[in-house]
Design a protein around this motif. Structure first.
Motif, PDB file in Angstrom:
ATOM      1  N   LEU A  93       0.565  -1.412   0.129  1.00 41.61           N
ATOM      2  CA  LEU A  93       0.340   0.079  -0.072  1.00 41.61           C
ATOM      3  C   LEU A  93       0.591   1.081   0.092  1.00 41.61           C
ATOM      4  O   LEU A  93       0.389   2.305  -0.792  1.00 41.61           O
ATOM      5  N   ALA A  94       1.638   1.074   0.932  1.00 47.30           N
ATOM      6  CA  ALA A  94       2.933   2.037   0.824  1.00 47.30           C
ATOM      7  C   ALA A  94       3.715   2.561  -0.723  1.00 47.30           C
ATOM      8  O   ALA A  94       3.477   3.854  -0.423  1.00 47.30           O
ATOM      9  N   ASP A  95       3.700   2.087  -1.405  1.00 44.60           N
ATOM     10  CA  ASP A  95       4.589   1.466  -2.833  1.00 44.60           C
ATOM     11  C   ASP A  95       3.254   2.557  -3.218  1.00 44.60           C
ATOM     12  O   ASP A  95       3.617   3.258  -4.030  1.00 44.60           O
ATOM     13  N   ARG A  96       1.916   1.903  -3.785  1.00 43.49           N
ATOM     14  CA  ARG A  96       1.390   2.310  -4.552  1.00 43.49           C
ATOM     15  C   ARG A  96       0.398   3.253  -4.361  1.00 43.49           C
ATOM     16  O   ARG A  96       0.026   4.221  -5.298  1.00 43.49           O
ATOM     17  N   LEU A  97      -0.021   3.875  -2.561  1.00 42.51           N
ATOM     18  CA  LEU A  97      -0.855   5.175  -2.706  1.00 42.51           C
ATOM     19  C   LEU A  97      -0.109   6.162  -2.098  1.00 42.51           C
ATOM     20  O   LEU A  97       1.221   5.976  -2.043  1.00 42.51           O
TER      21      LEU A  97
END
Length: 451
Positions: A93-97
């Motif tokens: 999630l940290a890489d995507r959002l």
């Protein structure tokens, strides 16, 4: 750090150029020249102080309700169990959002959890099961919050200042660790644990405000990973193929699982060995935090560090834990907690910065989630083991075991990294020489006859 050899000859520098040049200069507090990072750091020191107040109050509340070091260990384990189970998903999630939006959501959730625990405690309805539940919910929020907060630093300060900013984040955390236990000890003794929980819940207004006040145009652009299948496996394969990432994370896992179980053995020492109270517990935590703050500031001033410093700091940390475990007097025990905190924090900070700097931007969230997962996610395994060992064999044996495991892990990982790097240990007892060094294997073979 310099802005590059061609910076002086660049035509018509803009105000942004001057700001970038100023921000790239070295110094212990160089990252604080950046406005967005100042807002971030200011909010974090307030909420971190509240978090440490809650940790101390939570440990003492559980001990008061149950009288068991194992129950304290279970509470700690439940708080970090979600990281062990779901930590890598938080990294995805940290890489995507967008990191700032993620942090606004997680910080709000953590504040509400603190307020809920305050309401239960102040109303007199709290039981140990309530504390267990709140600890688990807090762990769920941390699954996303921790990797997002770790990698958001790159957007705030850029790559050149990342080492300094990571070290200052650690100093920030340890400043809060210095203040939080002291305030918590006073509050618990004077009015009870509930007020510490209430202040912690309210403290999250500071980072939320800081995040809202940041200037989006001044954030550094960081490559984001697109949605896709197999991103967890991709992250694991990425780390497995890079020894400079894999082995520091392995070492972090061992020390996080065993060496960092401070709440368990420290409460046991205060209760069983030194027969102290919440004030004594807060004092010992503050002494360790003072050392940790020194270690973080040393890392910030040093700038770029090598993996060698990470391994040396880990070994010193383990050896000091062994010495502290055997300390016969309270004053010696308390004094030695300062260097324990310093080397423990120096190890964690240099490992964190080295791993981040060696990782591609699009993978950084997943790599740092793995880093955090093995560091704090090992607590659900180590916490109950250390708690049981402490209850069964005593506080000294429990703490001694943690130190031995940390020291052995540091030595093992150090030797593995040396072998991977083509280095060999060289011992030279002659006067005026470095007695123990690592040198390239070919050079070691050449020098062997002379030794």
């Amino acid at each position: 750090m310099s802005t590059g050899p061609g910076a002086d000859s660049a035509p018509a520098p803009t105000p942004d150029d001057h700001e970038e040049e100023e921000n790239s200069k070295g110094g212990t507090f160089s990252s604080l020249r950046i406005r967005n990072y100042r807002l971030f750091a200011g909010g974090q020191v307030v909420s971190n102080t509240g978090t440490w107040m809650q940790r101390i109050a939570q440990d003492w509340l559980v001990l008061s309700l149950t009288g068991s070091a194992t129950a304290v260990g279970i509470t700690t384990a439940l708080q970090f169990l979600p990281m062990l189970l779901f930590g890598l998903y938080g990294g995805v999630l940290a890489d995507r959002l967008p990191k700032r939006k993620l942090l606004l959501a997680t910080q709000a959730a953590m504040g509400l959890i603190g307020l809920a625990l305050a309401a239960l405690t102040l109303s007199g309805a709290v039981t140990v099961w309530h504390v267990y539940l709140m600890a688990f919910l807090l762990g769920l929020a941390t699954v996303v919050d921790n990797p997002a907060r770790q990698v958001f630093v790159a957007e705030l300060v850029g790559k050149e200042q990342m080492q300094n900013a990571v070290s200052l984040n650690a100093a920030n955390f340890q400043t809060a660790r210095l203040l939080g236990p002291a305030v918590a000890g006073v509050l618990i003794t004077a009015v009870g644990s509930g007020w510490a929980f209430l202040l912690n819940g309210l403290s999250f207004l500071a980072p939320i405000t800081g995040l809202l006040l940041m200037r989006s145009a001044e954030l550094h652009r960081v490559e984001r990973a697109p949605r896709g299948k197999g991103q967890l496996r991709e992250g694991l394969a990425y780390v497995a193929g890079r020894p400079e990432l894999l082995w520091p994370i392995v070492l972090v896992g061992f020390i996080g699982t065993f060496g960092y179980n401070f709440p368990i053995w420290l409460t046991a020492y205060v209760d069983e060995v030194f027969h102290g109270d919440a004030g004594t517990y807060g004092l010992l935590n503050s002494l360790m935090a003072a050392g940790s703050l020194g270690g973080a500031l040393f890392a910030a001033r040093r700038g770029v560090s090598r993996l060698r410093l990470t391994v040396i700091a880990a070994l010193a940390f383990g050896v000091l834990e062994i010495v502290v475990a055997l300390s016969p007097a309270f004053w010696l025990f308390a004094a030695l907690l300062v260097p324990v905190g310093a080397f423990g924090l120096l190890f964690n900070t240099t490992a964190n910065a080295n791993v981040q700097l060696a990782t591609d931007e699009a993978m950084r969230g997943r790599v740092m989630s793995l880093f955090v997962m093995v560091f704090v996610g090992g607590t659900p395994i180590g916490g109950p083991i250390v708690g049981w060992t402490t209850d069964t064999f005593g506080a000294r044996t429990g703490f001694l075991t943690c130190g031995v495991i940390s020291a052995v892990a540091a030595i093992t990982v150090g030797l593995v990294l040396a072998r991977v790097g083509g280095l060999r240990l060289r011992i030279d007892l002659r006067r005026g020489r470095k007695h123990v060094t690592f040198v390239p294997a070919r050079r070691a073979a050449e020098l062997a006859p002379a030794a």
